[in-house]
Design a protein around this motif. Structure first.
Motif, PDB file in Angstrom:
ATOM      1  N   ILE A 125     -11.260   6.128 -58.076  1.00 28.24           N
ATOM      2  CA  ILE A 125     -10.364   6.207 -56.914  1.00 28.24           C
ATOM      3  C   ILE A 125     -10.905   7.197 -55.886  1.00 28.24           C
ATOM      4  O   ILE A 125     -10.868   6.941 -54.683  1.00 28.24           O
ATOM      5  CB  ILE A 125      -8.925   6.563 -57.344  1.00 28.24           C
ATOM      6  N   ARG A 126     -11.440   8.321 -56.348  1.00 31.37           N
ATOM      7  CA  ARG A 126     -12.016   9.309 -55.418  1.00 31.37           C
ATOM      8  C   ARG A 126     -13.165   8.698 -54.619  1.00 31.37           C
ATOM      9  O   ARG A 126     -13.252   8.861 -53.408  1.00 31.37           O
ATOM     10  CB  ARG A 126     -12.528  10.528 -56.178  1.00 31.37           C
ATOM     11  N   PHE A 127     -14.074   8.022 -55.319  1.00 28.79           N
ATOM     12  CA  PHE A 127     -15.209   7.409 -54.630  1.00 28.79           C
ATOM     13  C   PHE A 127     -14.715   6.327 -53.666  1.00 28.79           C
ATOM     14  O   PHE A 127     -15.184   6.234 -52.539  1.00 28.79           O
ATOM     15  CB  PHE A 127     -16.203   6.817 -55.639  1.00 28.79           C
ATOM     16  N   ALA A 128     -13.749   5.536 -54.116  1.00 29.08           N
ATOM     17  CA  ALA A 128     -13.217   4.459 -53.281  1.00 29.08           C
ATOM     18  C   ALA A 128     -12.573   5.009 -52.014  1.00 29.08           C
ATOM     19  O   ALA A 128     -12.664   4.388 -50.955  1.00 29.08           O
ATOM     20  CB  ALA A 128     -12.193   3.637 -54.066  1.00 29.08           C
ATOM     21  N   SER A 129     -11.947   6.179 -52.106  1.00 30.73           N
ATOM     22  CA  SER A 129     -11.283   6.743 -50.930  1.00 30.73           C
ATOM     23  C   SER A 129     -12.277   7.038 -49.810  1.00 30.73           C
ATOM     24  O   SER A 129     -11.956   6.886 -48.633  1.00 30.73           O
ATOM     25  CB  SER A 129     -10.513   8.013 -51.296  1.00 30.73           C
ATOM     26  N   VAL A 130     -13.492   7.407 -50.168  1.00 33.41           N
ATOM     27  CA  VAL A 130     -14.529   7.658 -49.166  1.00 33.41           C
ATOM     28  C   VAL A 130     -15.207   6.342 -48.778  1.00 33.41           C
ATOM     29  O   VAL A 130     -15.368   6.035 -47.600  1.00 33.41           O
ATOM     30  CB  VAL A 130     -15.573   8.674 -49.693  1.00 33.41           C
ATOM     31  N   TYR A 131     -15.567   5.559 -49.787  1.00 35.29           N
ATOM     32  CA  TYR A 131     -16.289   4.310 -49.544  1.00 35.29           C
ATOM     33  C   TYR A 131     -15.466   3.322 -48.721  1.00 35.29           C
ATOM     34  O   TYR A 131     -15.965   2.694 -47.802  1.00 35.29           O
ATOM     35  CB  TYR A 131     -16.681   3.691 -50.893  1.00 35.29           C
ATOM     36  N   LYS A 132     -14.191   3.215 -49.035  1.00 33.21           N
ATOM     37  CA  LYS A 132     -13.326   2.278 -48.310  1.00 33.21           C
ATOM     38  C   LYS A 132     -12.620   2.929 -47.124  1.00 33.21           C
ATOM     39  O   LYS A 132     -11.817   2.303 -46.459  1.00 33.21           O
ATOM     40  CB  LYS A 132     -12.300   1.668 -49.266  1.00 33.21           C
ATOM     41  N   ASP A 133     -12.912   4.216 -46.903  1.00 33.34           N
ATOM     42  CA  ASP A 133     -12.413   4.941 -45.733  1.00 33.34           C
ATOM     43  C   ASP A 133     -10.883   4.930 -45.642  1.00 33.34           C
ATOM     44  O   ASP A 133     -10.307   4.500 -44.644  1.00 33.34           O
ATOM     45  CB  ASP A 133     -13.035   4.359 -44.456  1.00 33.34           C
ATOM     46  N   PHE A 134     -10.238   5.435 -46.721  1.00 31.52           N
ATOM     47  CA  PHE A 134      -8.778   5.525 -46.713  1.00 31.52           C
ATOM     48  C   PHE A 134      -8.341   6.441 -45.574  1.00 31.52           C
ATOM     49  O   PHE A 134      -8.893   7.514 -45.373  1.00 31.52           O
ATOM     50  CB  PHE A 134      -8.252   6.094 -48.024  1.00 31.52           C
ATOM     51  N   ARG A 135      -7.340   6.042 -44.826  1.00 27.35           N
ATOM     52  CA  ARG A 135      -6.857   6.807 -43.677  1.00 27.35           C
ATOM     53  C   ARG A 135      -5.505   7.470 -43.933  1.00 27.35           C
ATOM     54  O   ARG A 135      -5.186   8.487 -43.335  1.00 27.35           O
ATOM     55  CB  ARG A 135      -6.714   5.888 -42.455  1.00 27.35           C
ATOM     56  N   GLU A 136      -4.683   6.860 -44.785  1.00 29.48           N
ATOM     57  CA  GLU A 136      -3.321   7.360 -45.013  1.00 29.48           C
ATOM     58  C   GLU A 136      -3.030   7.400 -46.508  1.00 29.48           C
ATOM     59  O   GLU A 136      -3.718   6.744 -47.297  1.00 29.48           O
ATOM     60  CB  GLU A 136      -2.311   6.428 -44.333  1.00 29.48           C
ATOM     61  N   ALA A 137      -1.977   8.111 -46.872  1.00 31.20           N
ATOM     62  CA  ALA A 137      -1.568   8.192 -48.269  1.00 31.20           C
ATOM     63  C   ALA A 137      -1.228   6.807 -48.817  1.00 31.20           C
ATOM     64  O   ALA A 137      -1.462   6.516 -49.995  1.00 31.20           O
ATOM     65  CB  ALA A 137      -0.370   9.124 -48.410  1.00 31.20           C
ATOM     66  N   ARG A 138      -0.719   5.939 -47.965  1.00 28.08           N
ATOM     67  CA  ARG A 138      -0.354   4.590 -48.388  1.00 28.08           C
ATOM     68  C   ARG A 138      -1.590   3.838 -48.900  1.00 28.08           C
ATOM     69  O   ARG A 138      -1.501   3.052 -49.852  1.00 28.08           O
ATOM     70  CB  ARG A 138       0.290   3.832 -47.220  1.00 28.08           C
ATOM     71  N   ASP A 139      -2.751   4.093 -48.303  1.00 28.84           N
ATOM     72  CA  ASP A 139      -3.987   3.453 -48.764  1.00 28.84           C
ATOM     73  C   ASP A 139      -4.284   3.852 -50.211  1.00 28.84           C
ATOM     74  O   ASP A 139      -4.671   3.011 -51.036  1.00 28.84           O
ATOM     75  CB  ASP A 139      -5.163   3.841 -47.868  1.00 28.84           C
ATOM     76  N   PHE A 140      -4.099   5.135 -50.535  1.00 29.27           N
ATOM     77  CA  PHE A 140      -4.284   5.611 -51.903  1.00 29.27           C
ATOM     78  C   PHE A 140      -3.297   4.938 -52.838  1.00 29.27           C
ATOM     79  O   PHE A 140      -3.654   4.494 -53.928  1.00 29.27           O
ATOM     80  CB  PHE A 140      -4.082   7.134 -51.990  1.00 29.27           C
ATOM     81  N   GLU A 141      -2.026   4.906 -52.436  1.00 26.95           N
ATOM     82  CA  GLU A 141      -0.978   4.329 -53.276  1.00 26.95           C
ATOM     83  C   GLU A 141      -1.285   2.876 -53.616  1.00 26.95           C
ATOM     84  O   GLU A 141      -1.180   2.464 -54.769  1.00 26.95           O
ATOM     85  CB  GLU A 141       0.375   4.420 -52.580  1.00 26.95           C
ATOM     86  N   GLU A 142      -1.660   2.103 -52.615  1.00 25.06           N
ATOM     87  CA  GLU A 142      -1.949   0.685 -52.840  1.00 25.06           C
ATOM     88  C   GLU A 142      -3.146   0.515 -53.771  1.00 25.06           C
ATOM     89  O   GLU A 142      -3.109  -0.284 -54.709  1.00 25.06           O
ATOM     90  CB  GLU A 142      -2.214  -0.022 -51.508  1.00 25.06           C
ATOM     91  N   PHE A 143      -4.198   1.269 -53.516  1.00 26.38           N
ATOM     92  CA  PHE A 143      -5.409   1.143 -54.320  1.00 26.38           C
ATOM     93  C   PHE A 143      -5.146   1.590 -55.759  1.00 26.38           C
ATOM     94  O   PHE A 143      -5.527   0.907 -56.707  1.00 26.38           O
ATOM     95  CB  PHE A 143      -6.549   1.950 -53.702  1.00 26.38           C
TER      96      PHE A 143
END
Length: 153
Positions: A125-143
Motif C-alpha cells: 500500500i505504501r508503494f502504491a500510494s506513491v506509484y499511483k499518486d494518491f491525492r486524498e485519504a479516500r484514495d488510500f481507503e479505496e485501495f
C-alpha cells in the motif's frame, strides 16, 4: 577497484563468498595504500537496461534506486534486507529476460507492486500510494479496501 577512502586504484581481495540468494559474489577488499577494508558486490548483468520515463525521457536502470524505493516502502515492517534483495534480483532478472533493453517505468512499477503484494500488504500500500499518486485519504481507503477484500478471497 578504487578505494572509497583514499581513492587508490589498487586493492587486494581478502575474502569472496556468494550472497544468500546466490545472485552475487560478496568480496572483502583491503586497500594497498591506506589498509582500509571495504566490501564490494559482483552481479551478473545480461544487458544494459534503459528506463523509459514519461515524456520520452530515458535514463539508465539503477538497481540501487529500486532497492531504495522498496526499502522505503518496507521501512519498519517485518521485511528483511535479504527479502528485499531477492525481490529486486527477481525483478531485475525478469527485466533482463524480456528481450528489450528499453523498459517502460510502468512495467517496473507493476513488477514491484506484484512482488510487494506477496511480501507485505502494508509495504504494498505504501508503494502504491506513491506509484499511483494518491491525492486524498479516500484514495488510500479505496485501495486498502480492495487489498483487504482480495486477501479474504
Amino acid at each position: 577497484m578504487r578505494c572509497p577512502f583514499c581513492g587508490n586504484e589498487d586493492s587486494q581481495v581478502k575474502d569472496s563468498r556468494p550472497t544468500e540468494d546466490g545472485a552475487a559474489i560478496r568480496r572483502r577488499r583491503q586497500c594497498e595504500a591506506c589498509a582500509a577494508r571495504f566490501t564490494t558486490f559482483e552481479r551478473i548483468q545480461l544487458r544494459e537496461l534503459t528506463v523509459l520515463k514519461s515524456e520520452d525521457k530515458r535514463e539508465p536502470f539503477e538497481r540501487d534506486k529500486l532497492v531504495r524505493s522498496v526499502s522505503i516502502a518496507a521501512r519498519k515492517r517485518p521485511v528483511t534486507a535479504a527479502q528485499i534483495e531477492r525481490l529486486v534480483s527477481g525483478i531485475q532478472r525478469q527485466l533482463e529476460t524480456l528481450g528489450d533493453s528499453e523498459i517502460p517505468s510502468q512495467k517496473i512499477g507493476e513488477l514491484v507492486m506484484d512482488g510487494l503484494k506477496a511480501l507485505d500488504p502494508v509495504a504494498y500500500i505504501r508503494f502504491a500510494s506513491v506509484y499511483k499518486d494518491f491525492r486524498e485519504a479516500r484514495d488510500f481507503e479505496e485501495f486498502a479496501g480492495n487489498v483487504s477484500e482480495a486477501g479474504k478471497a
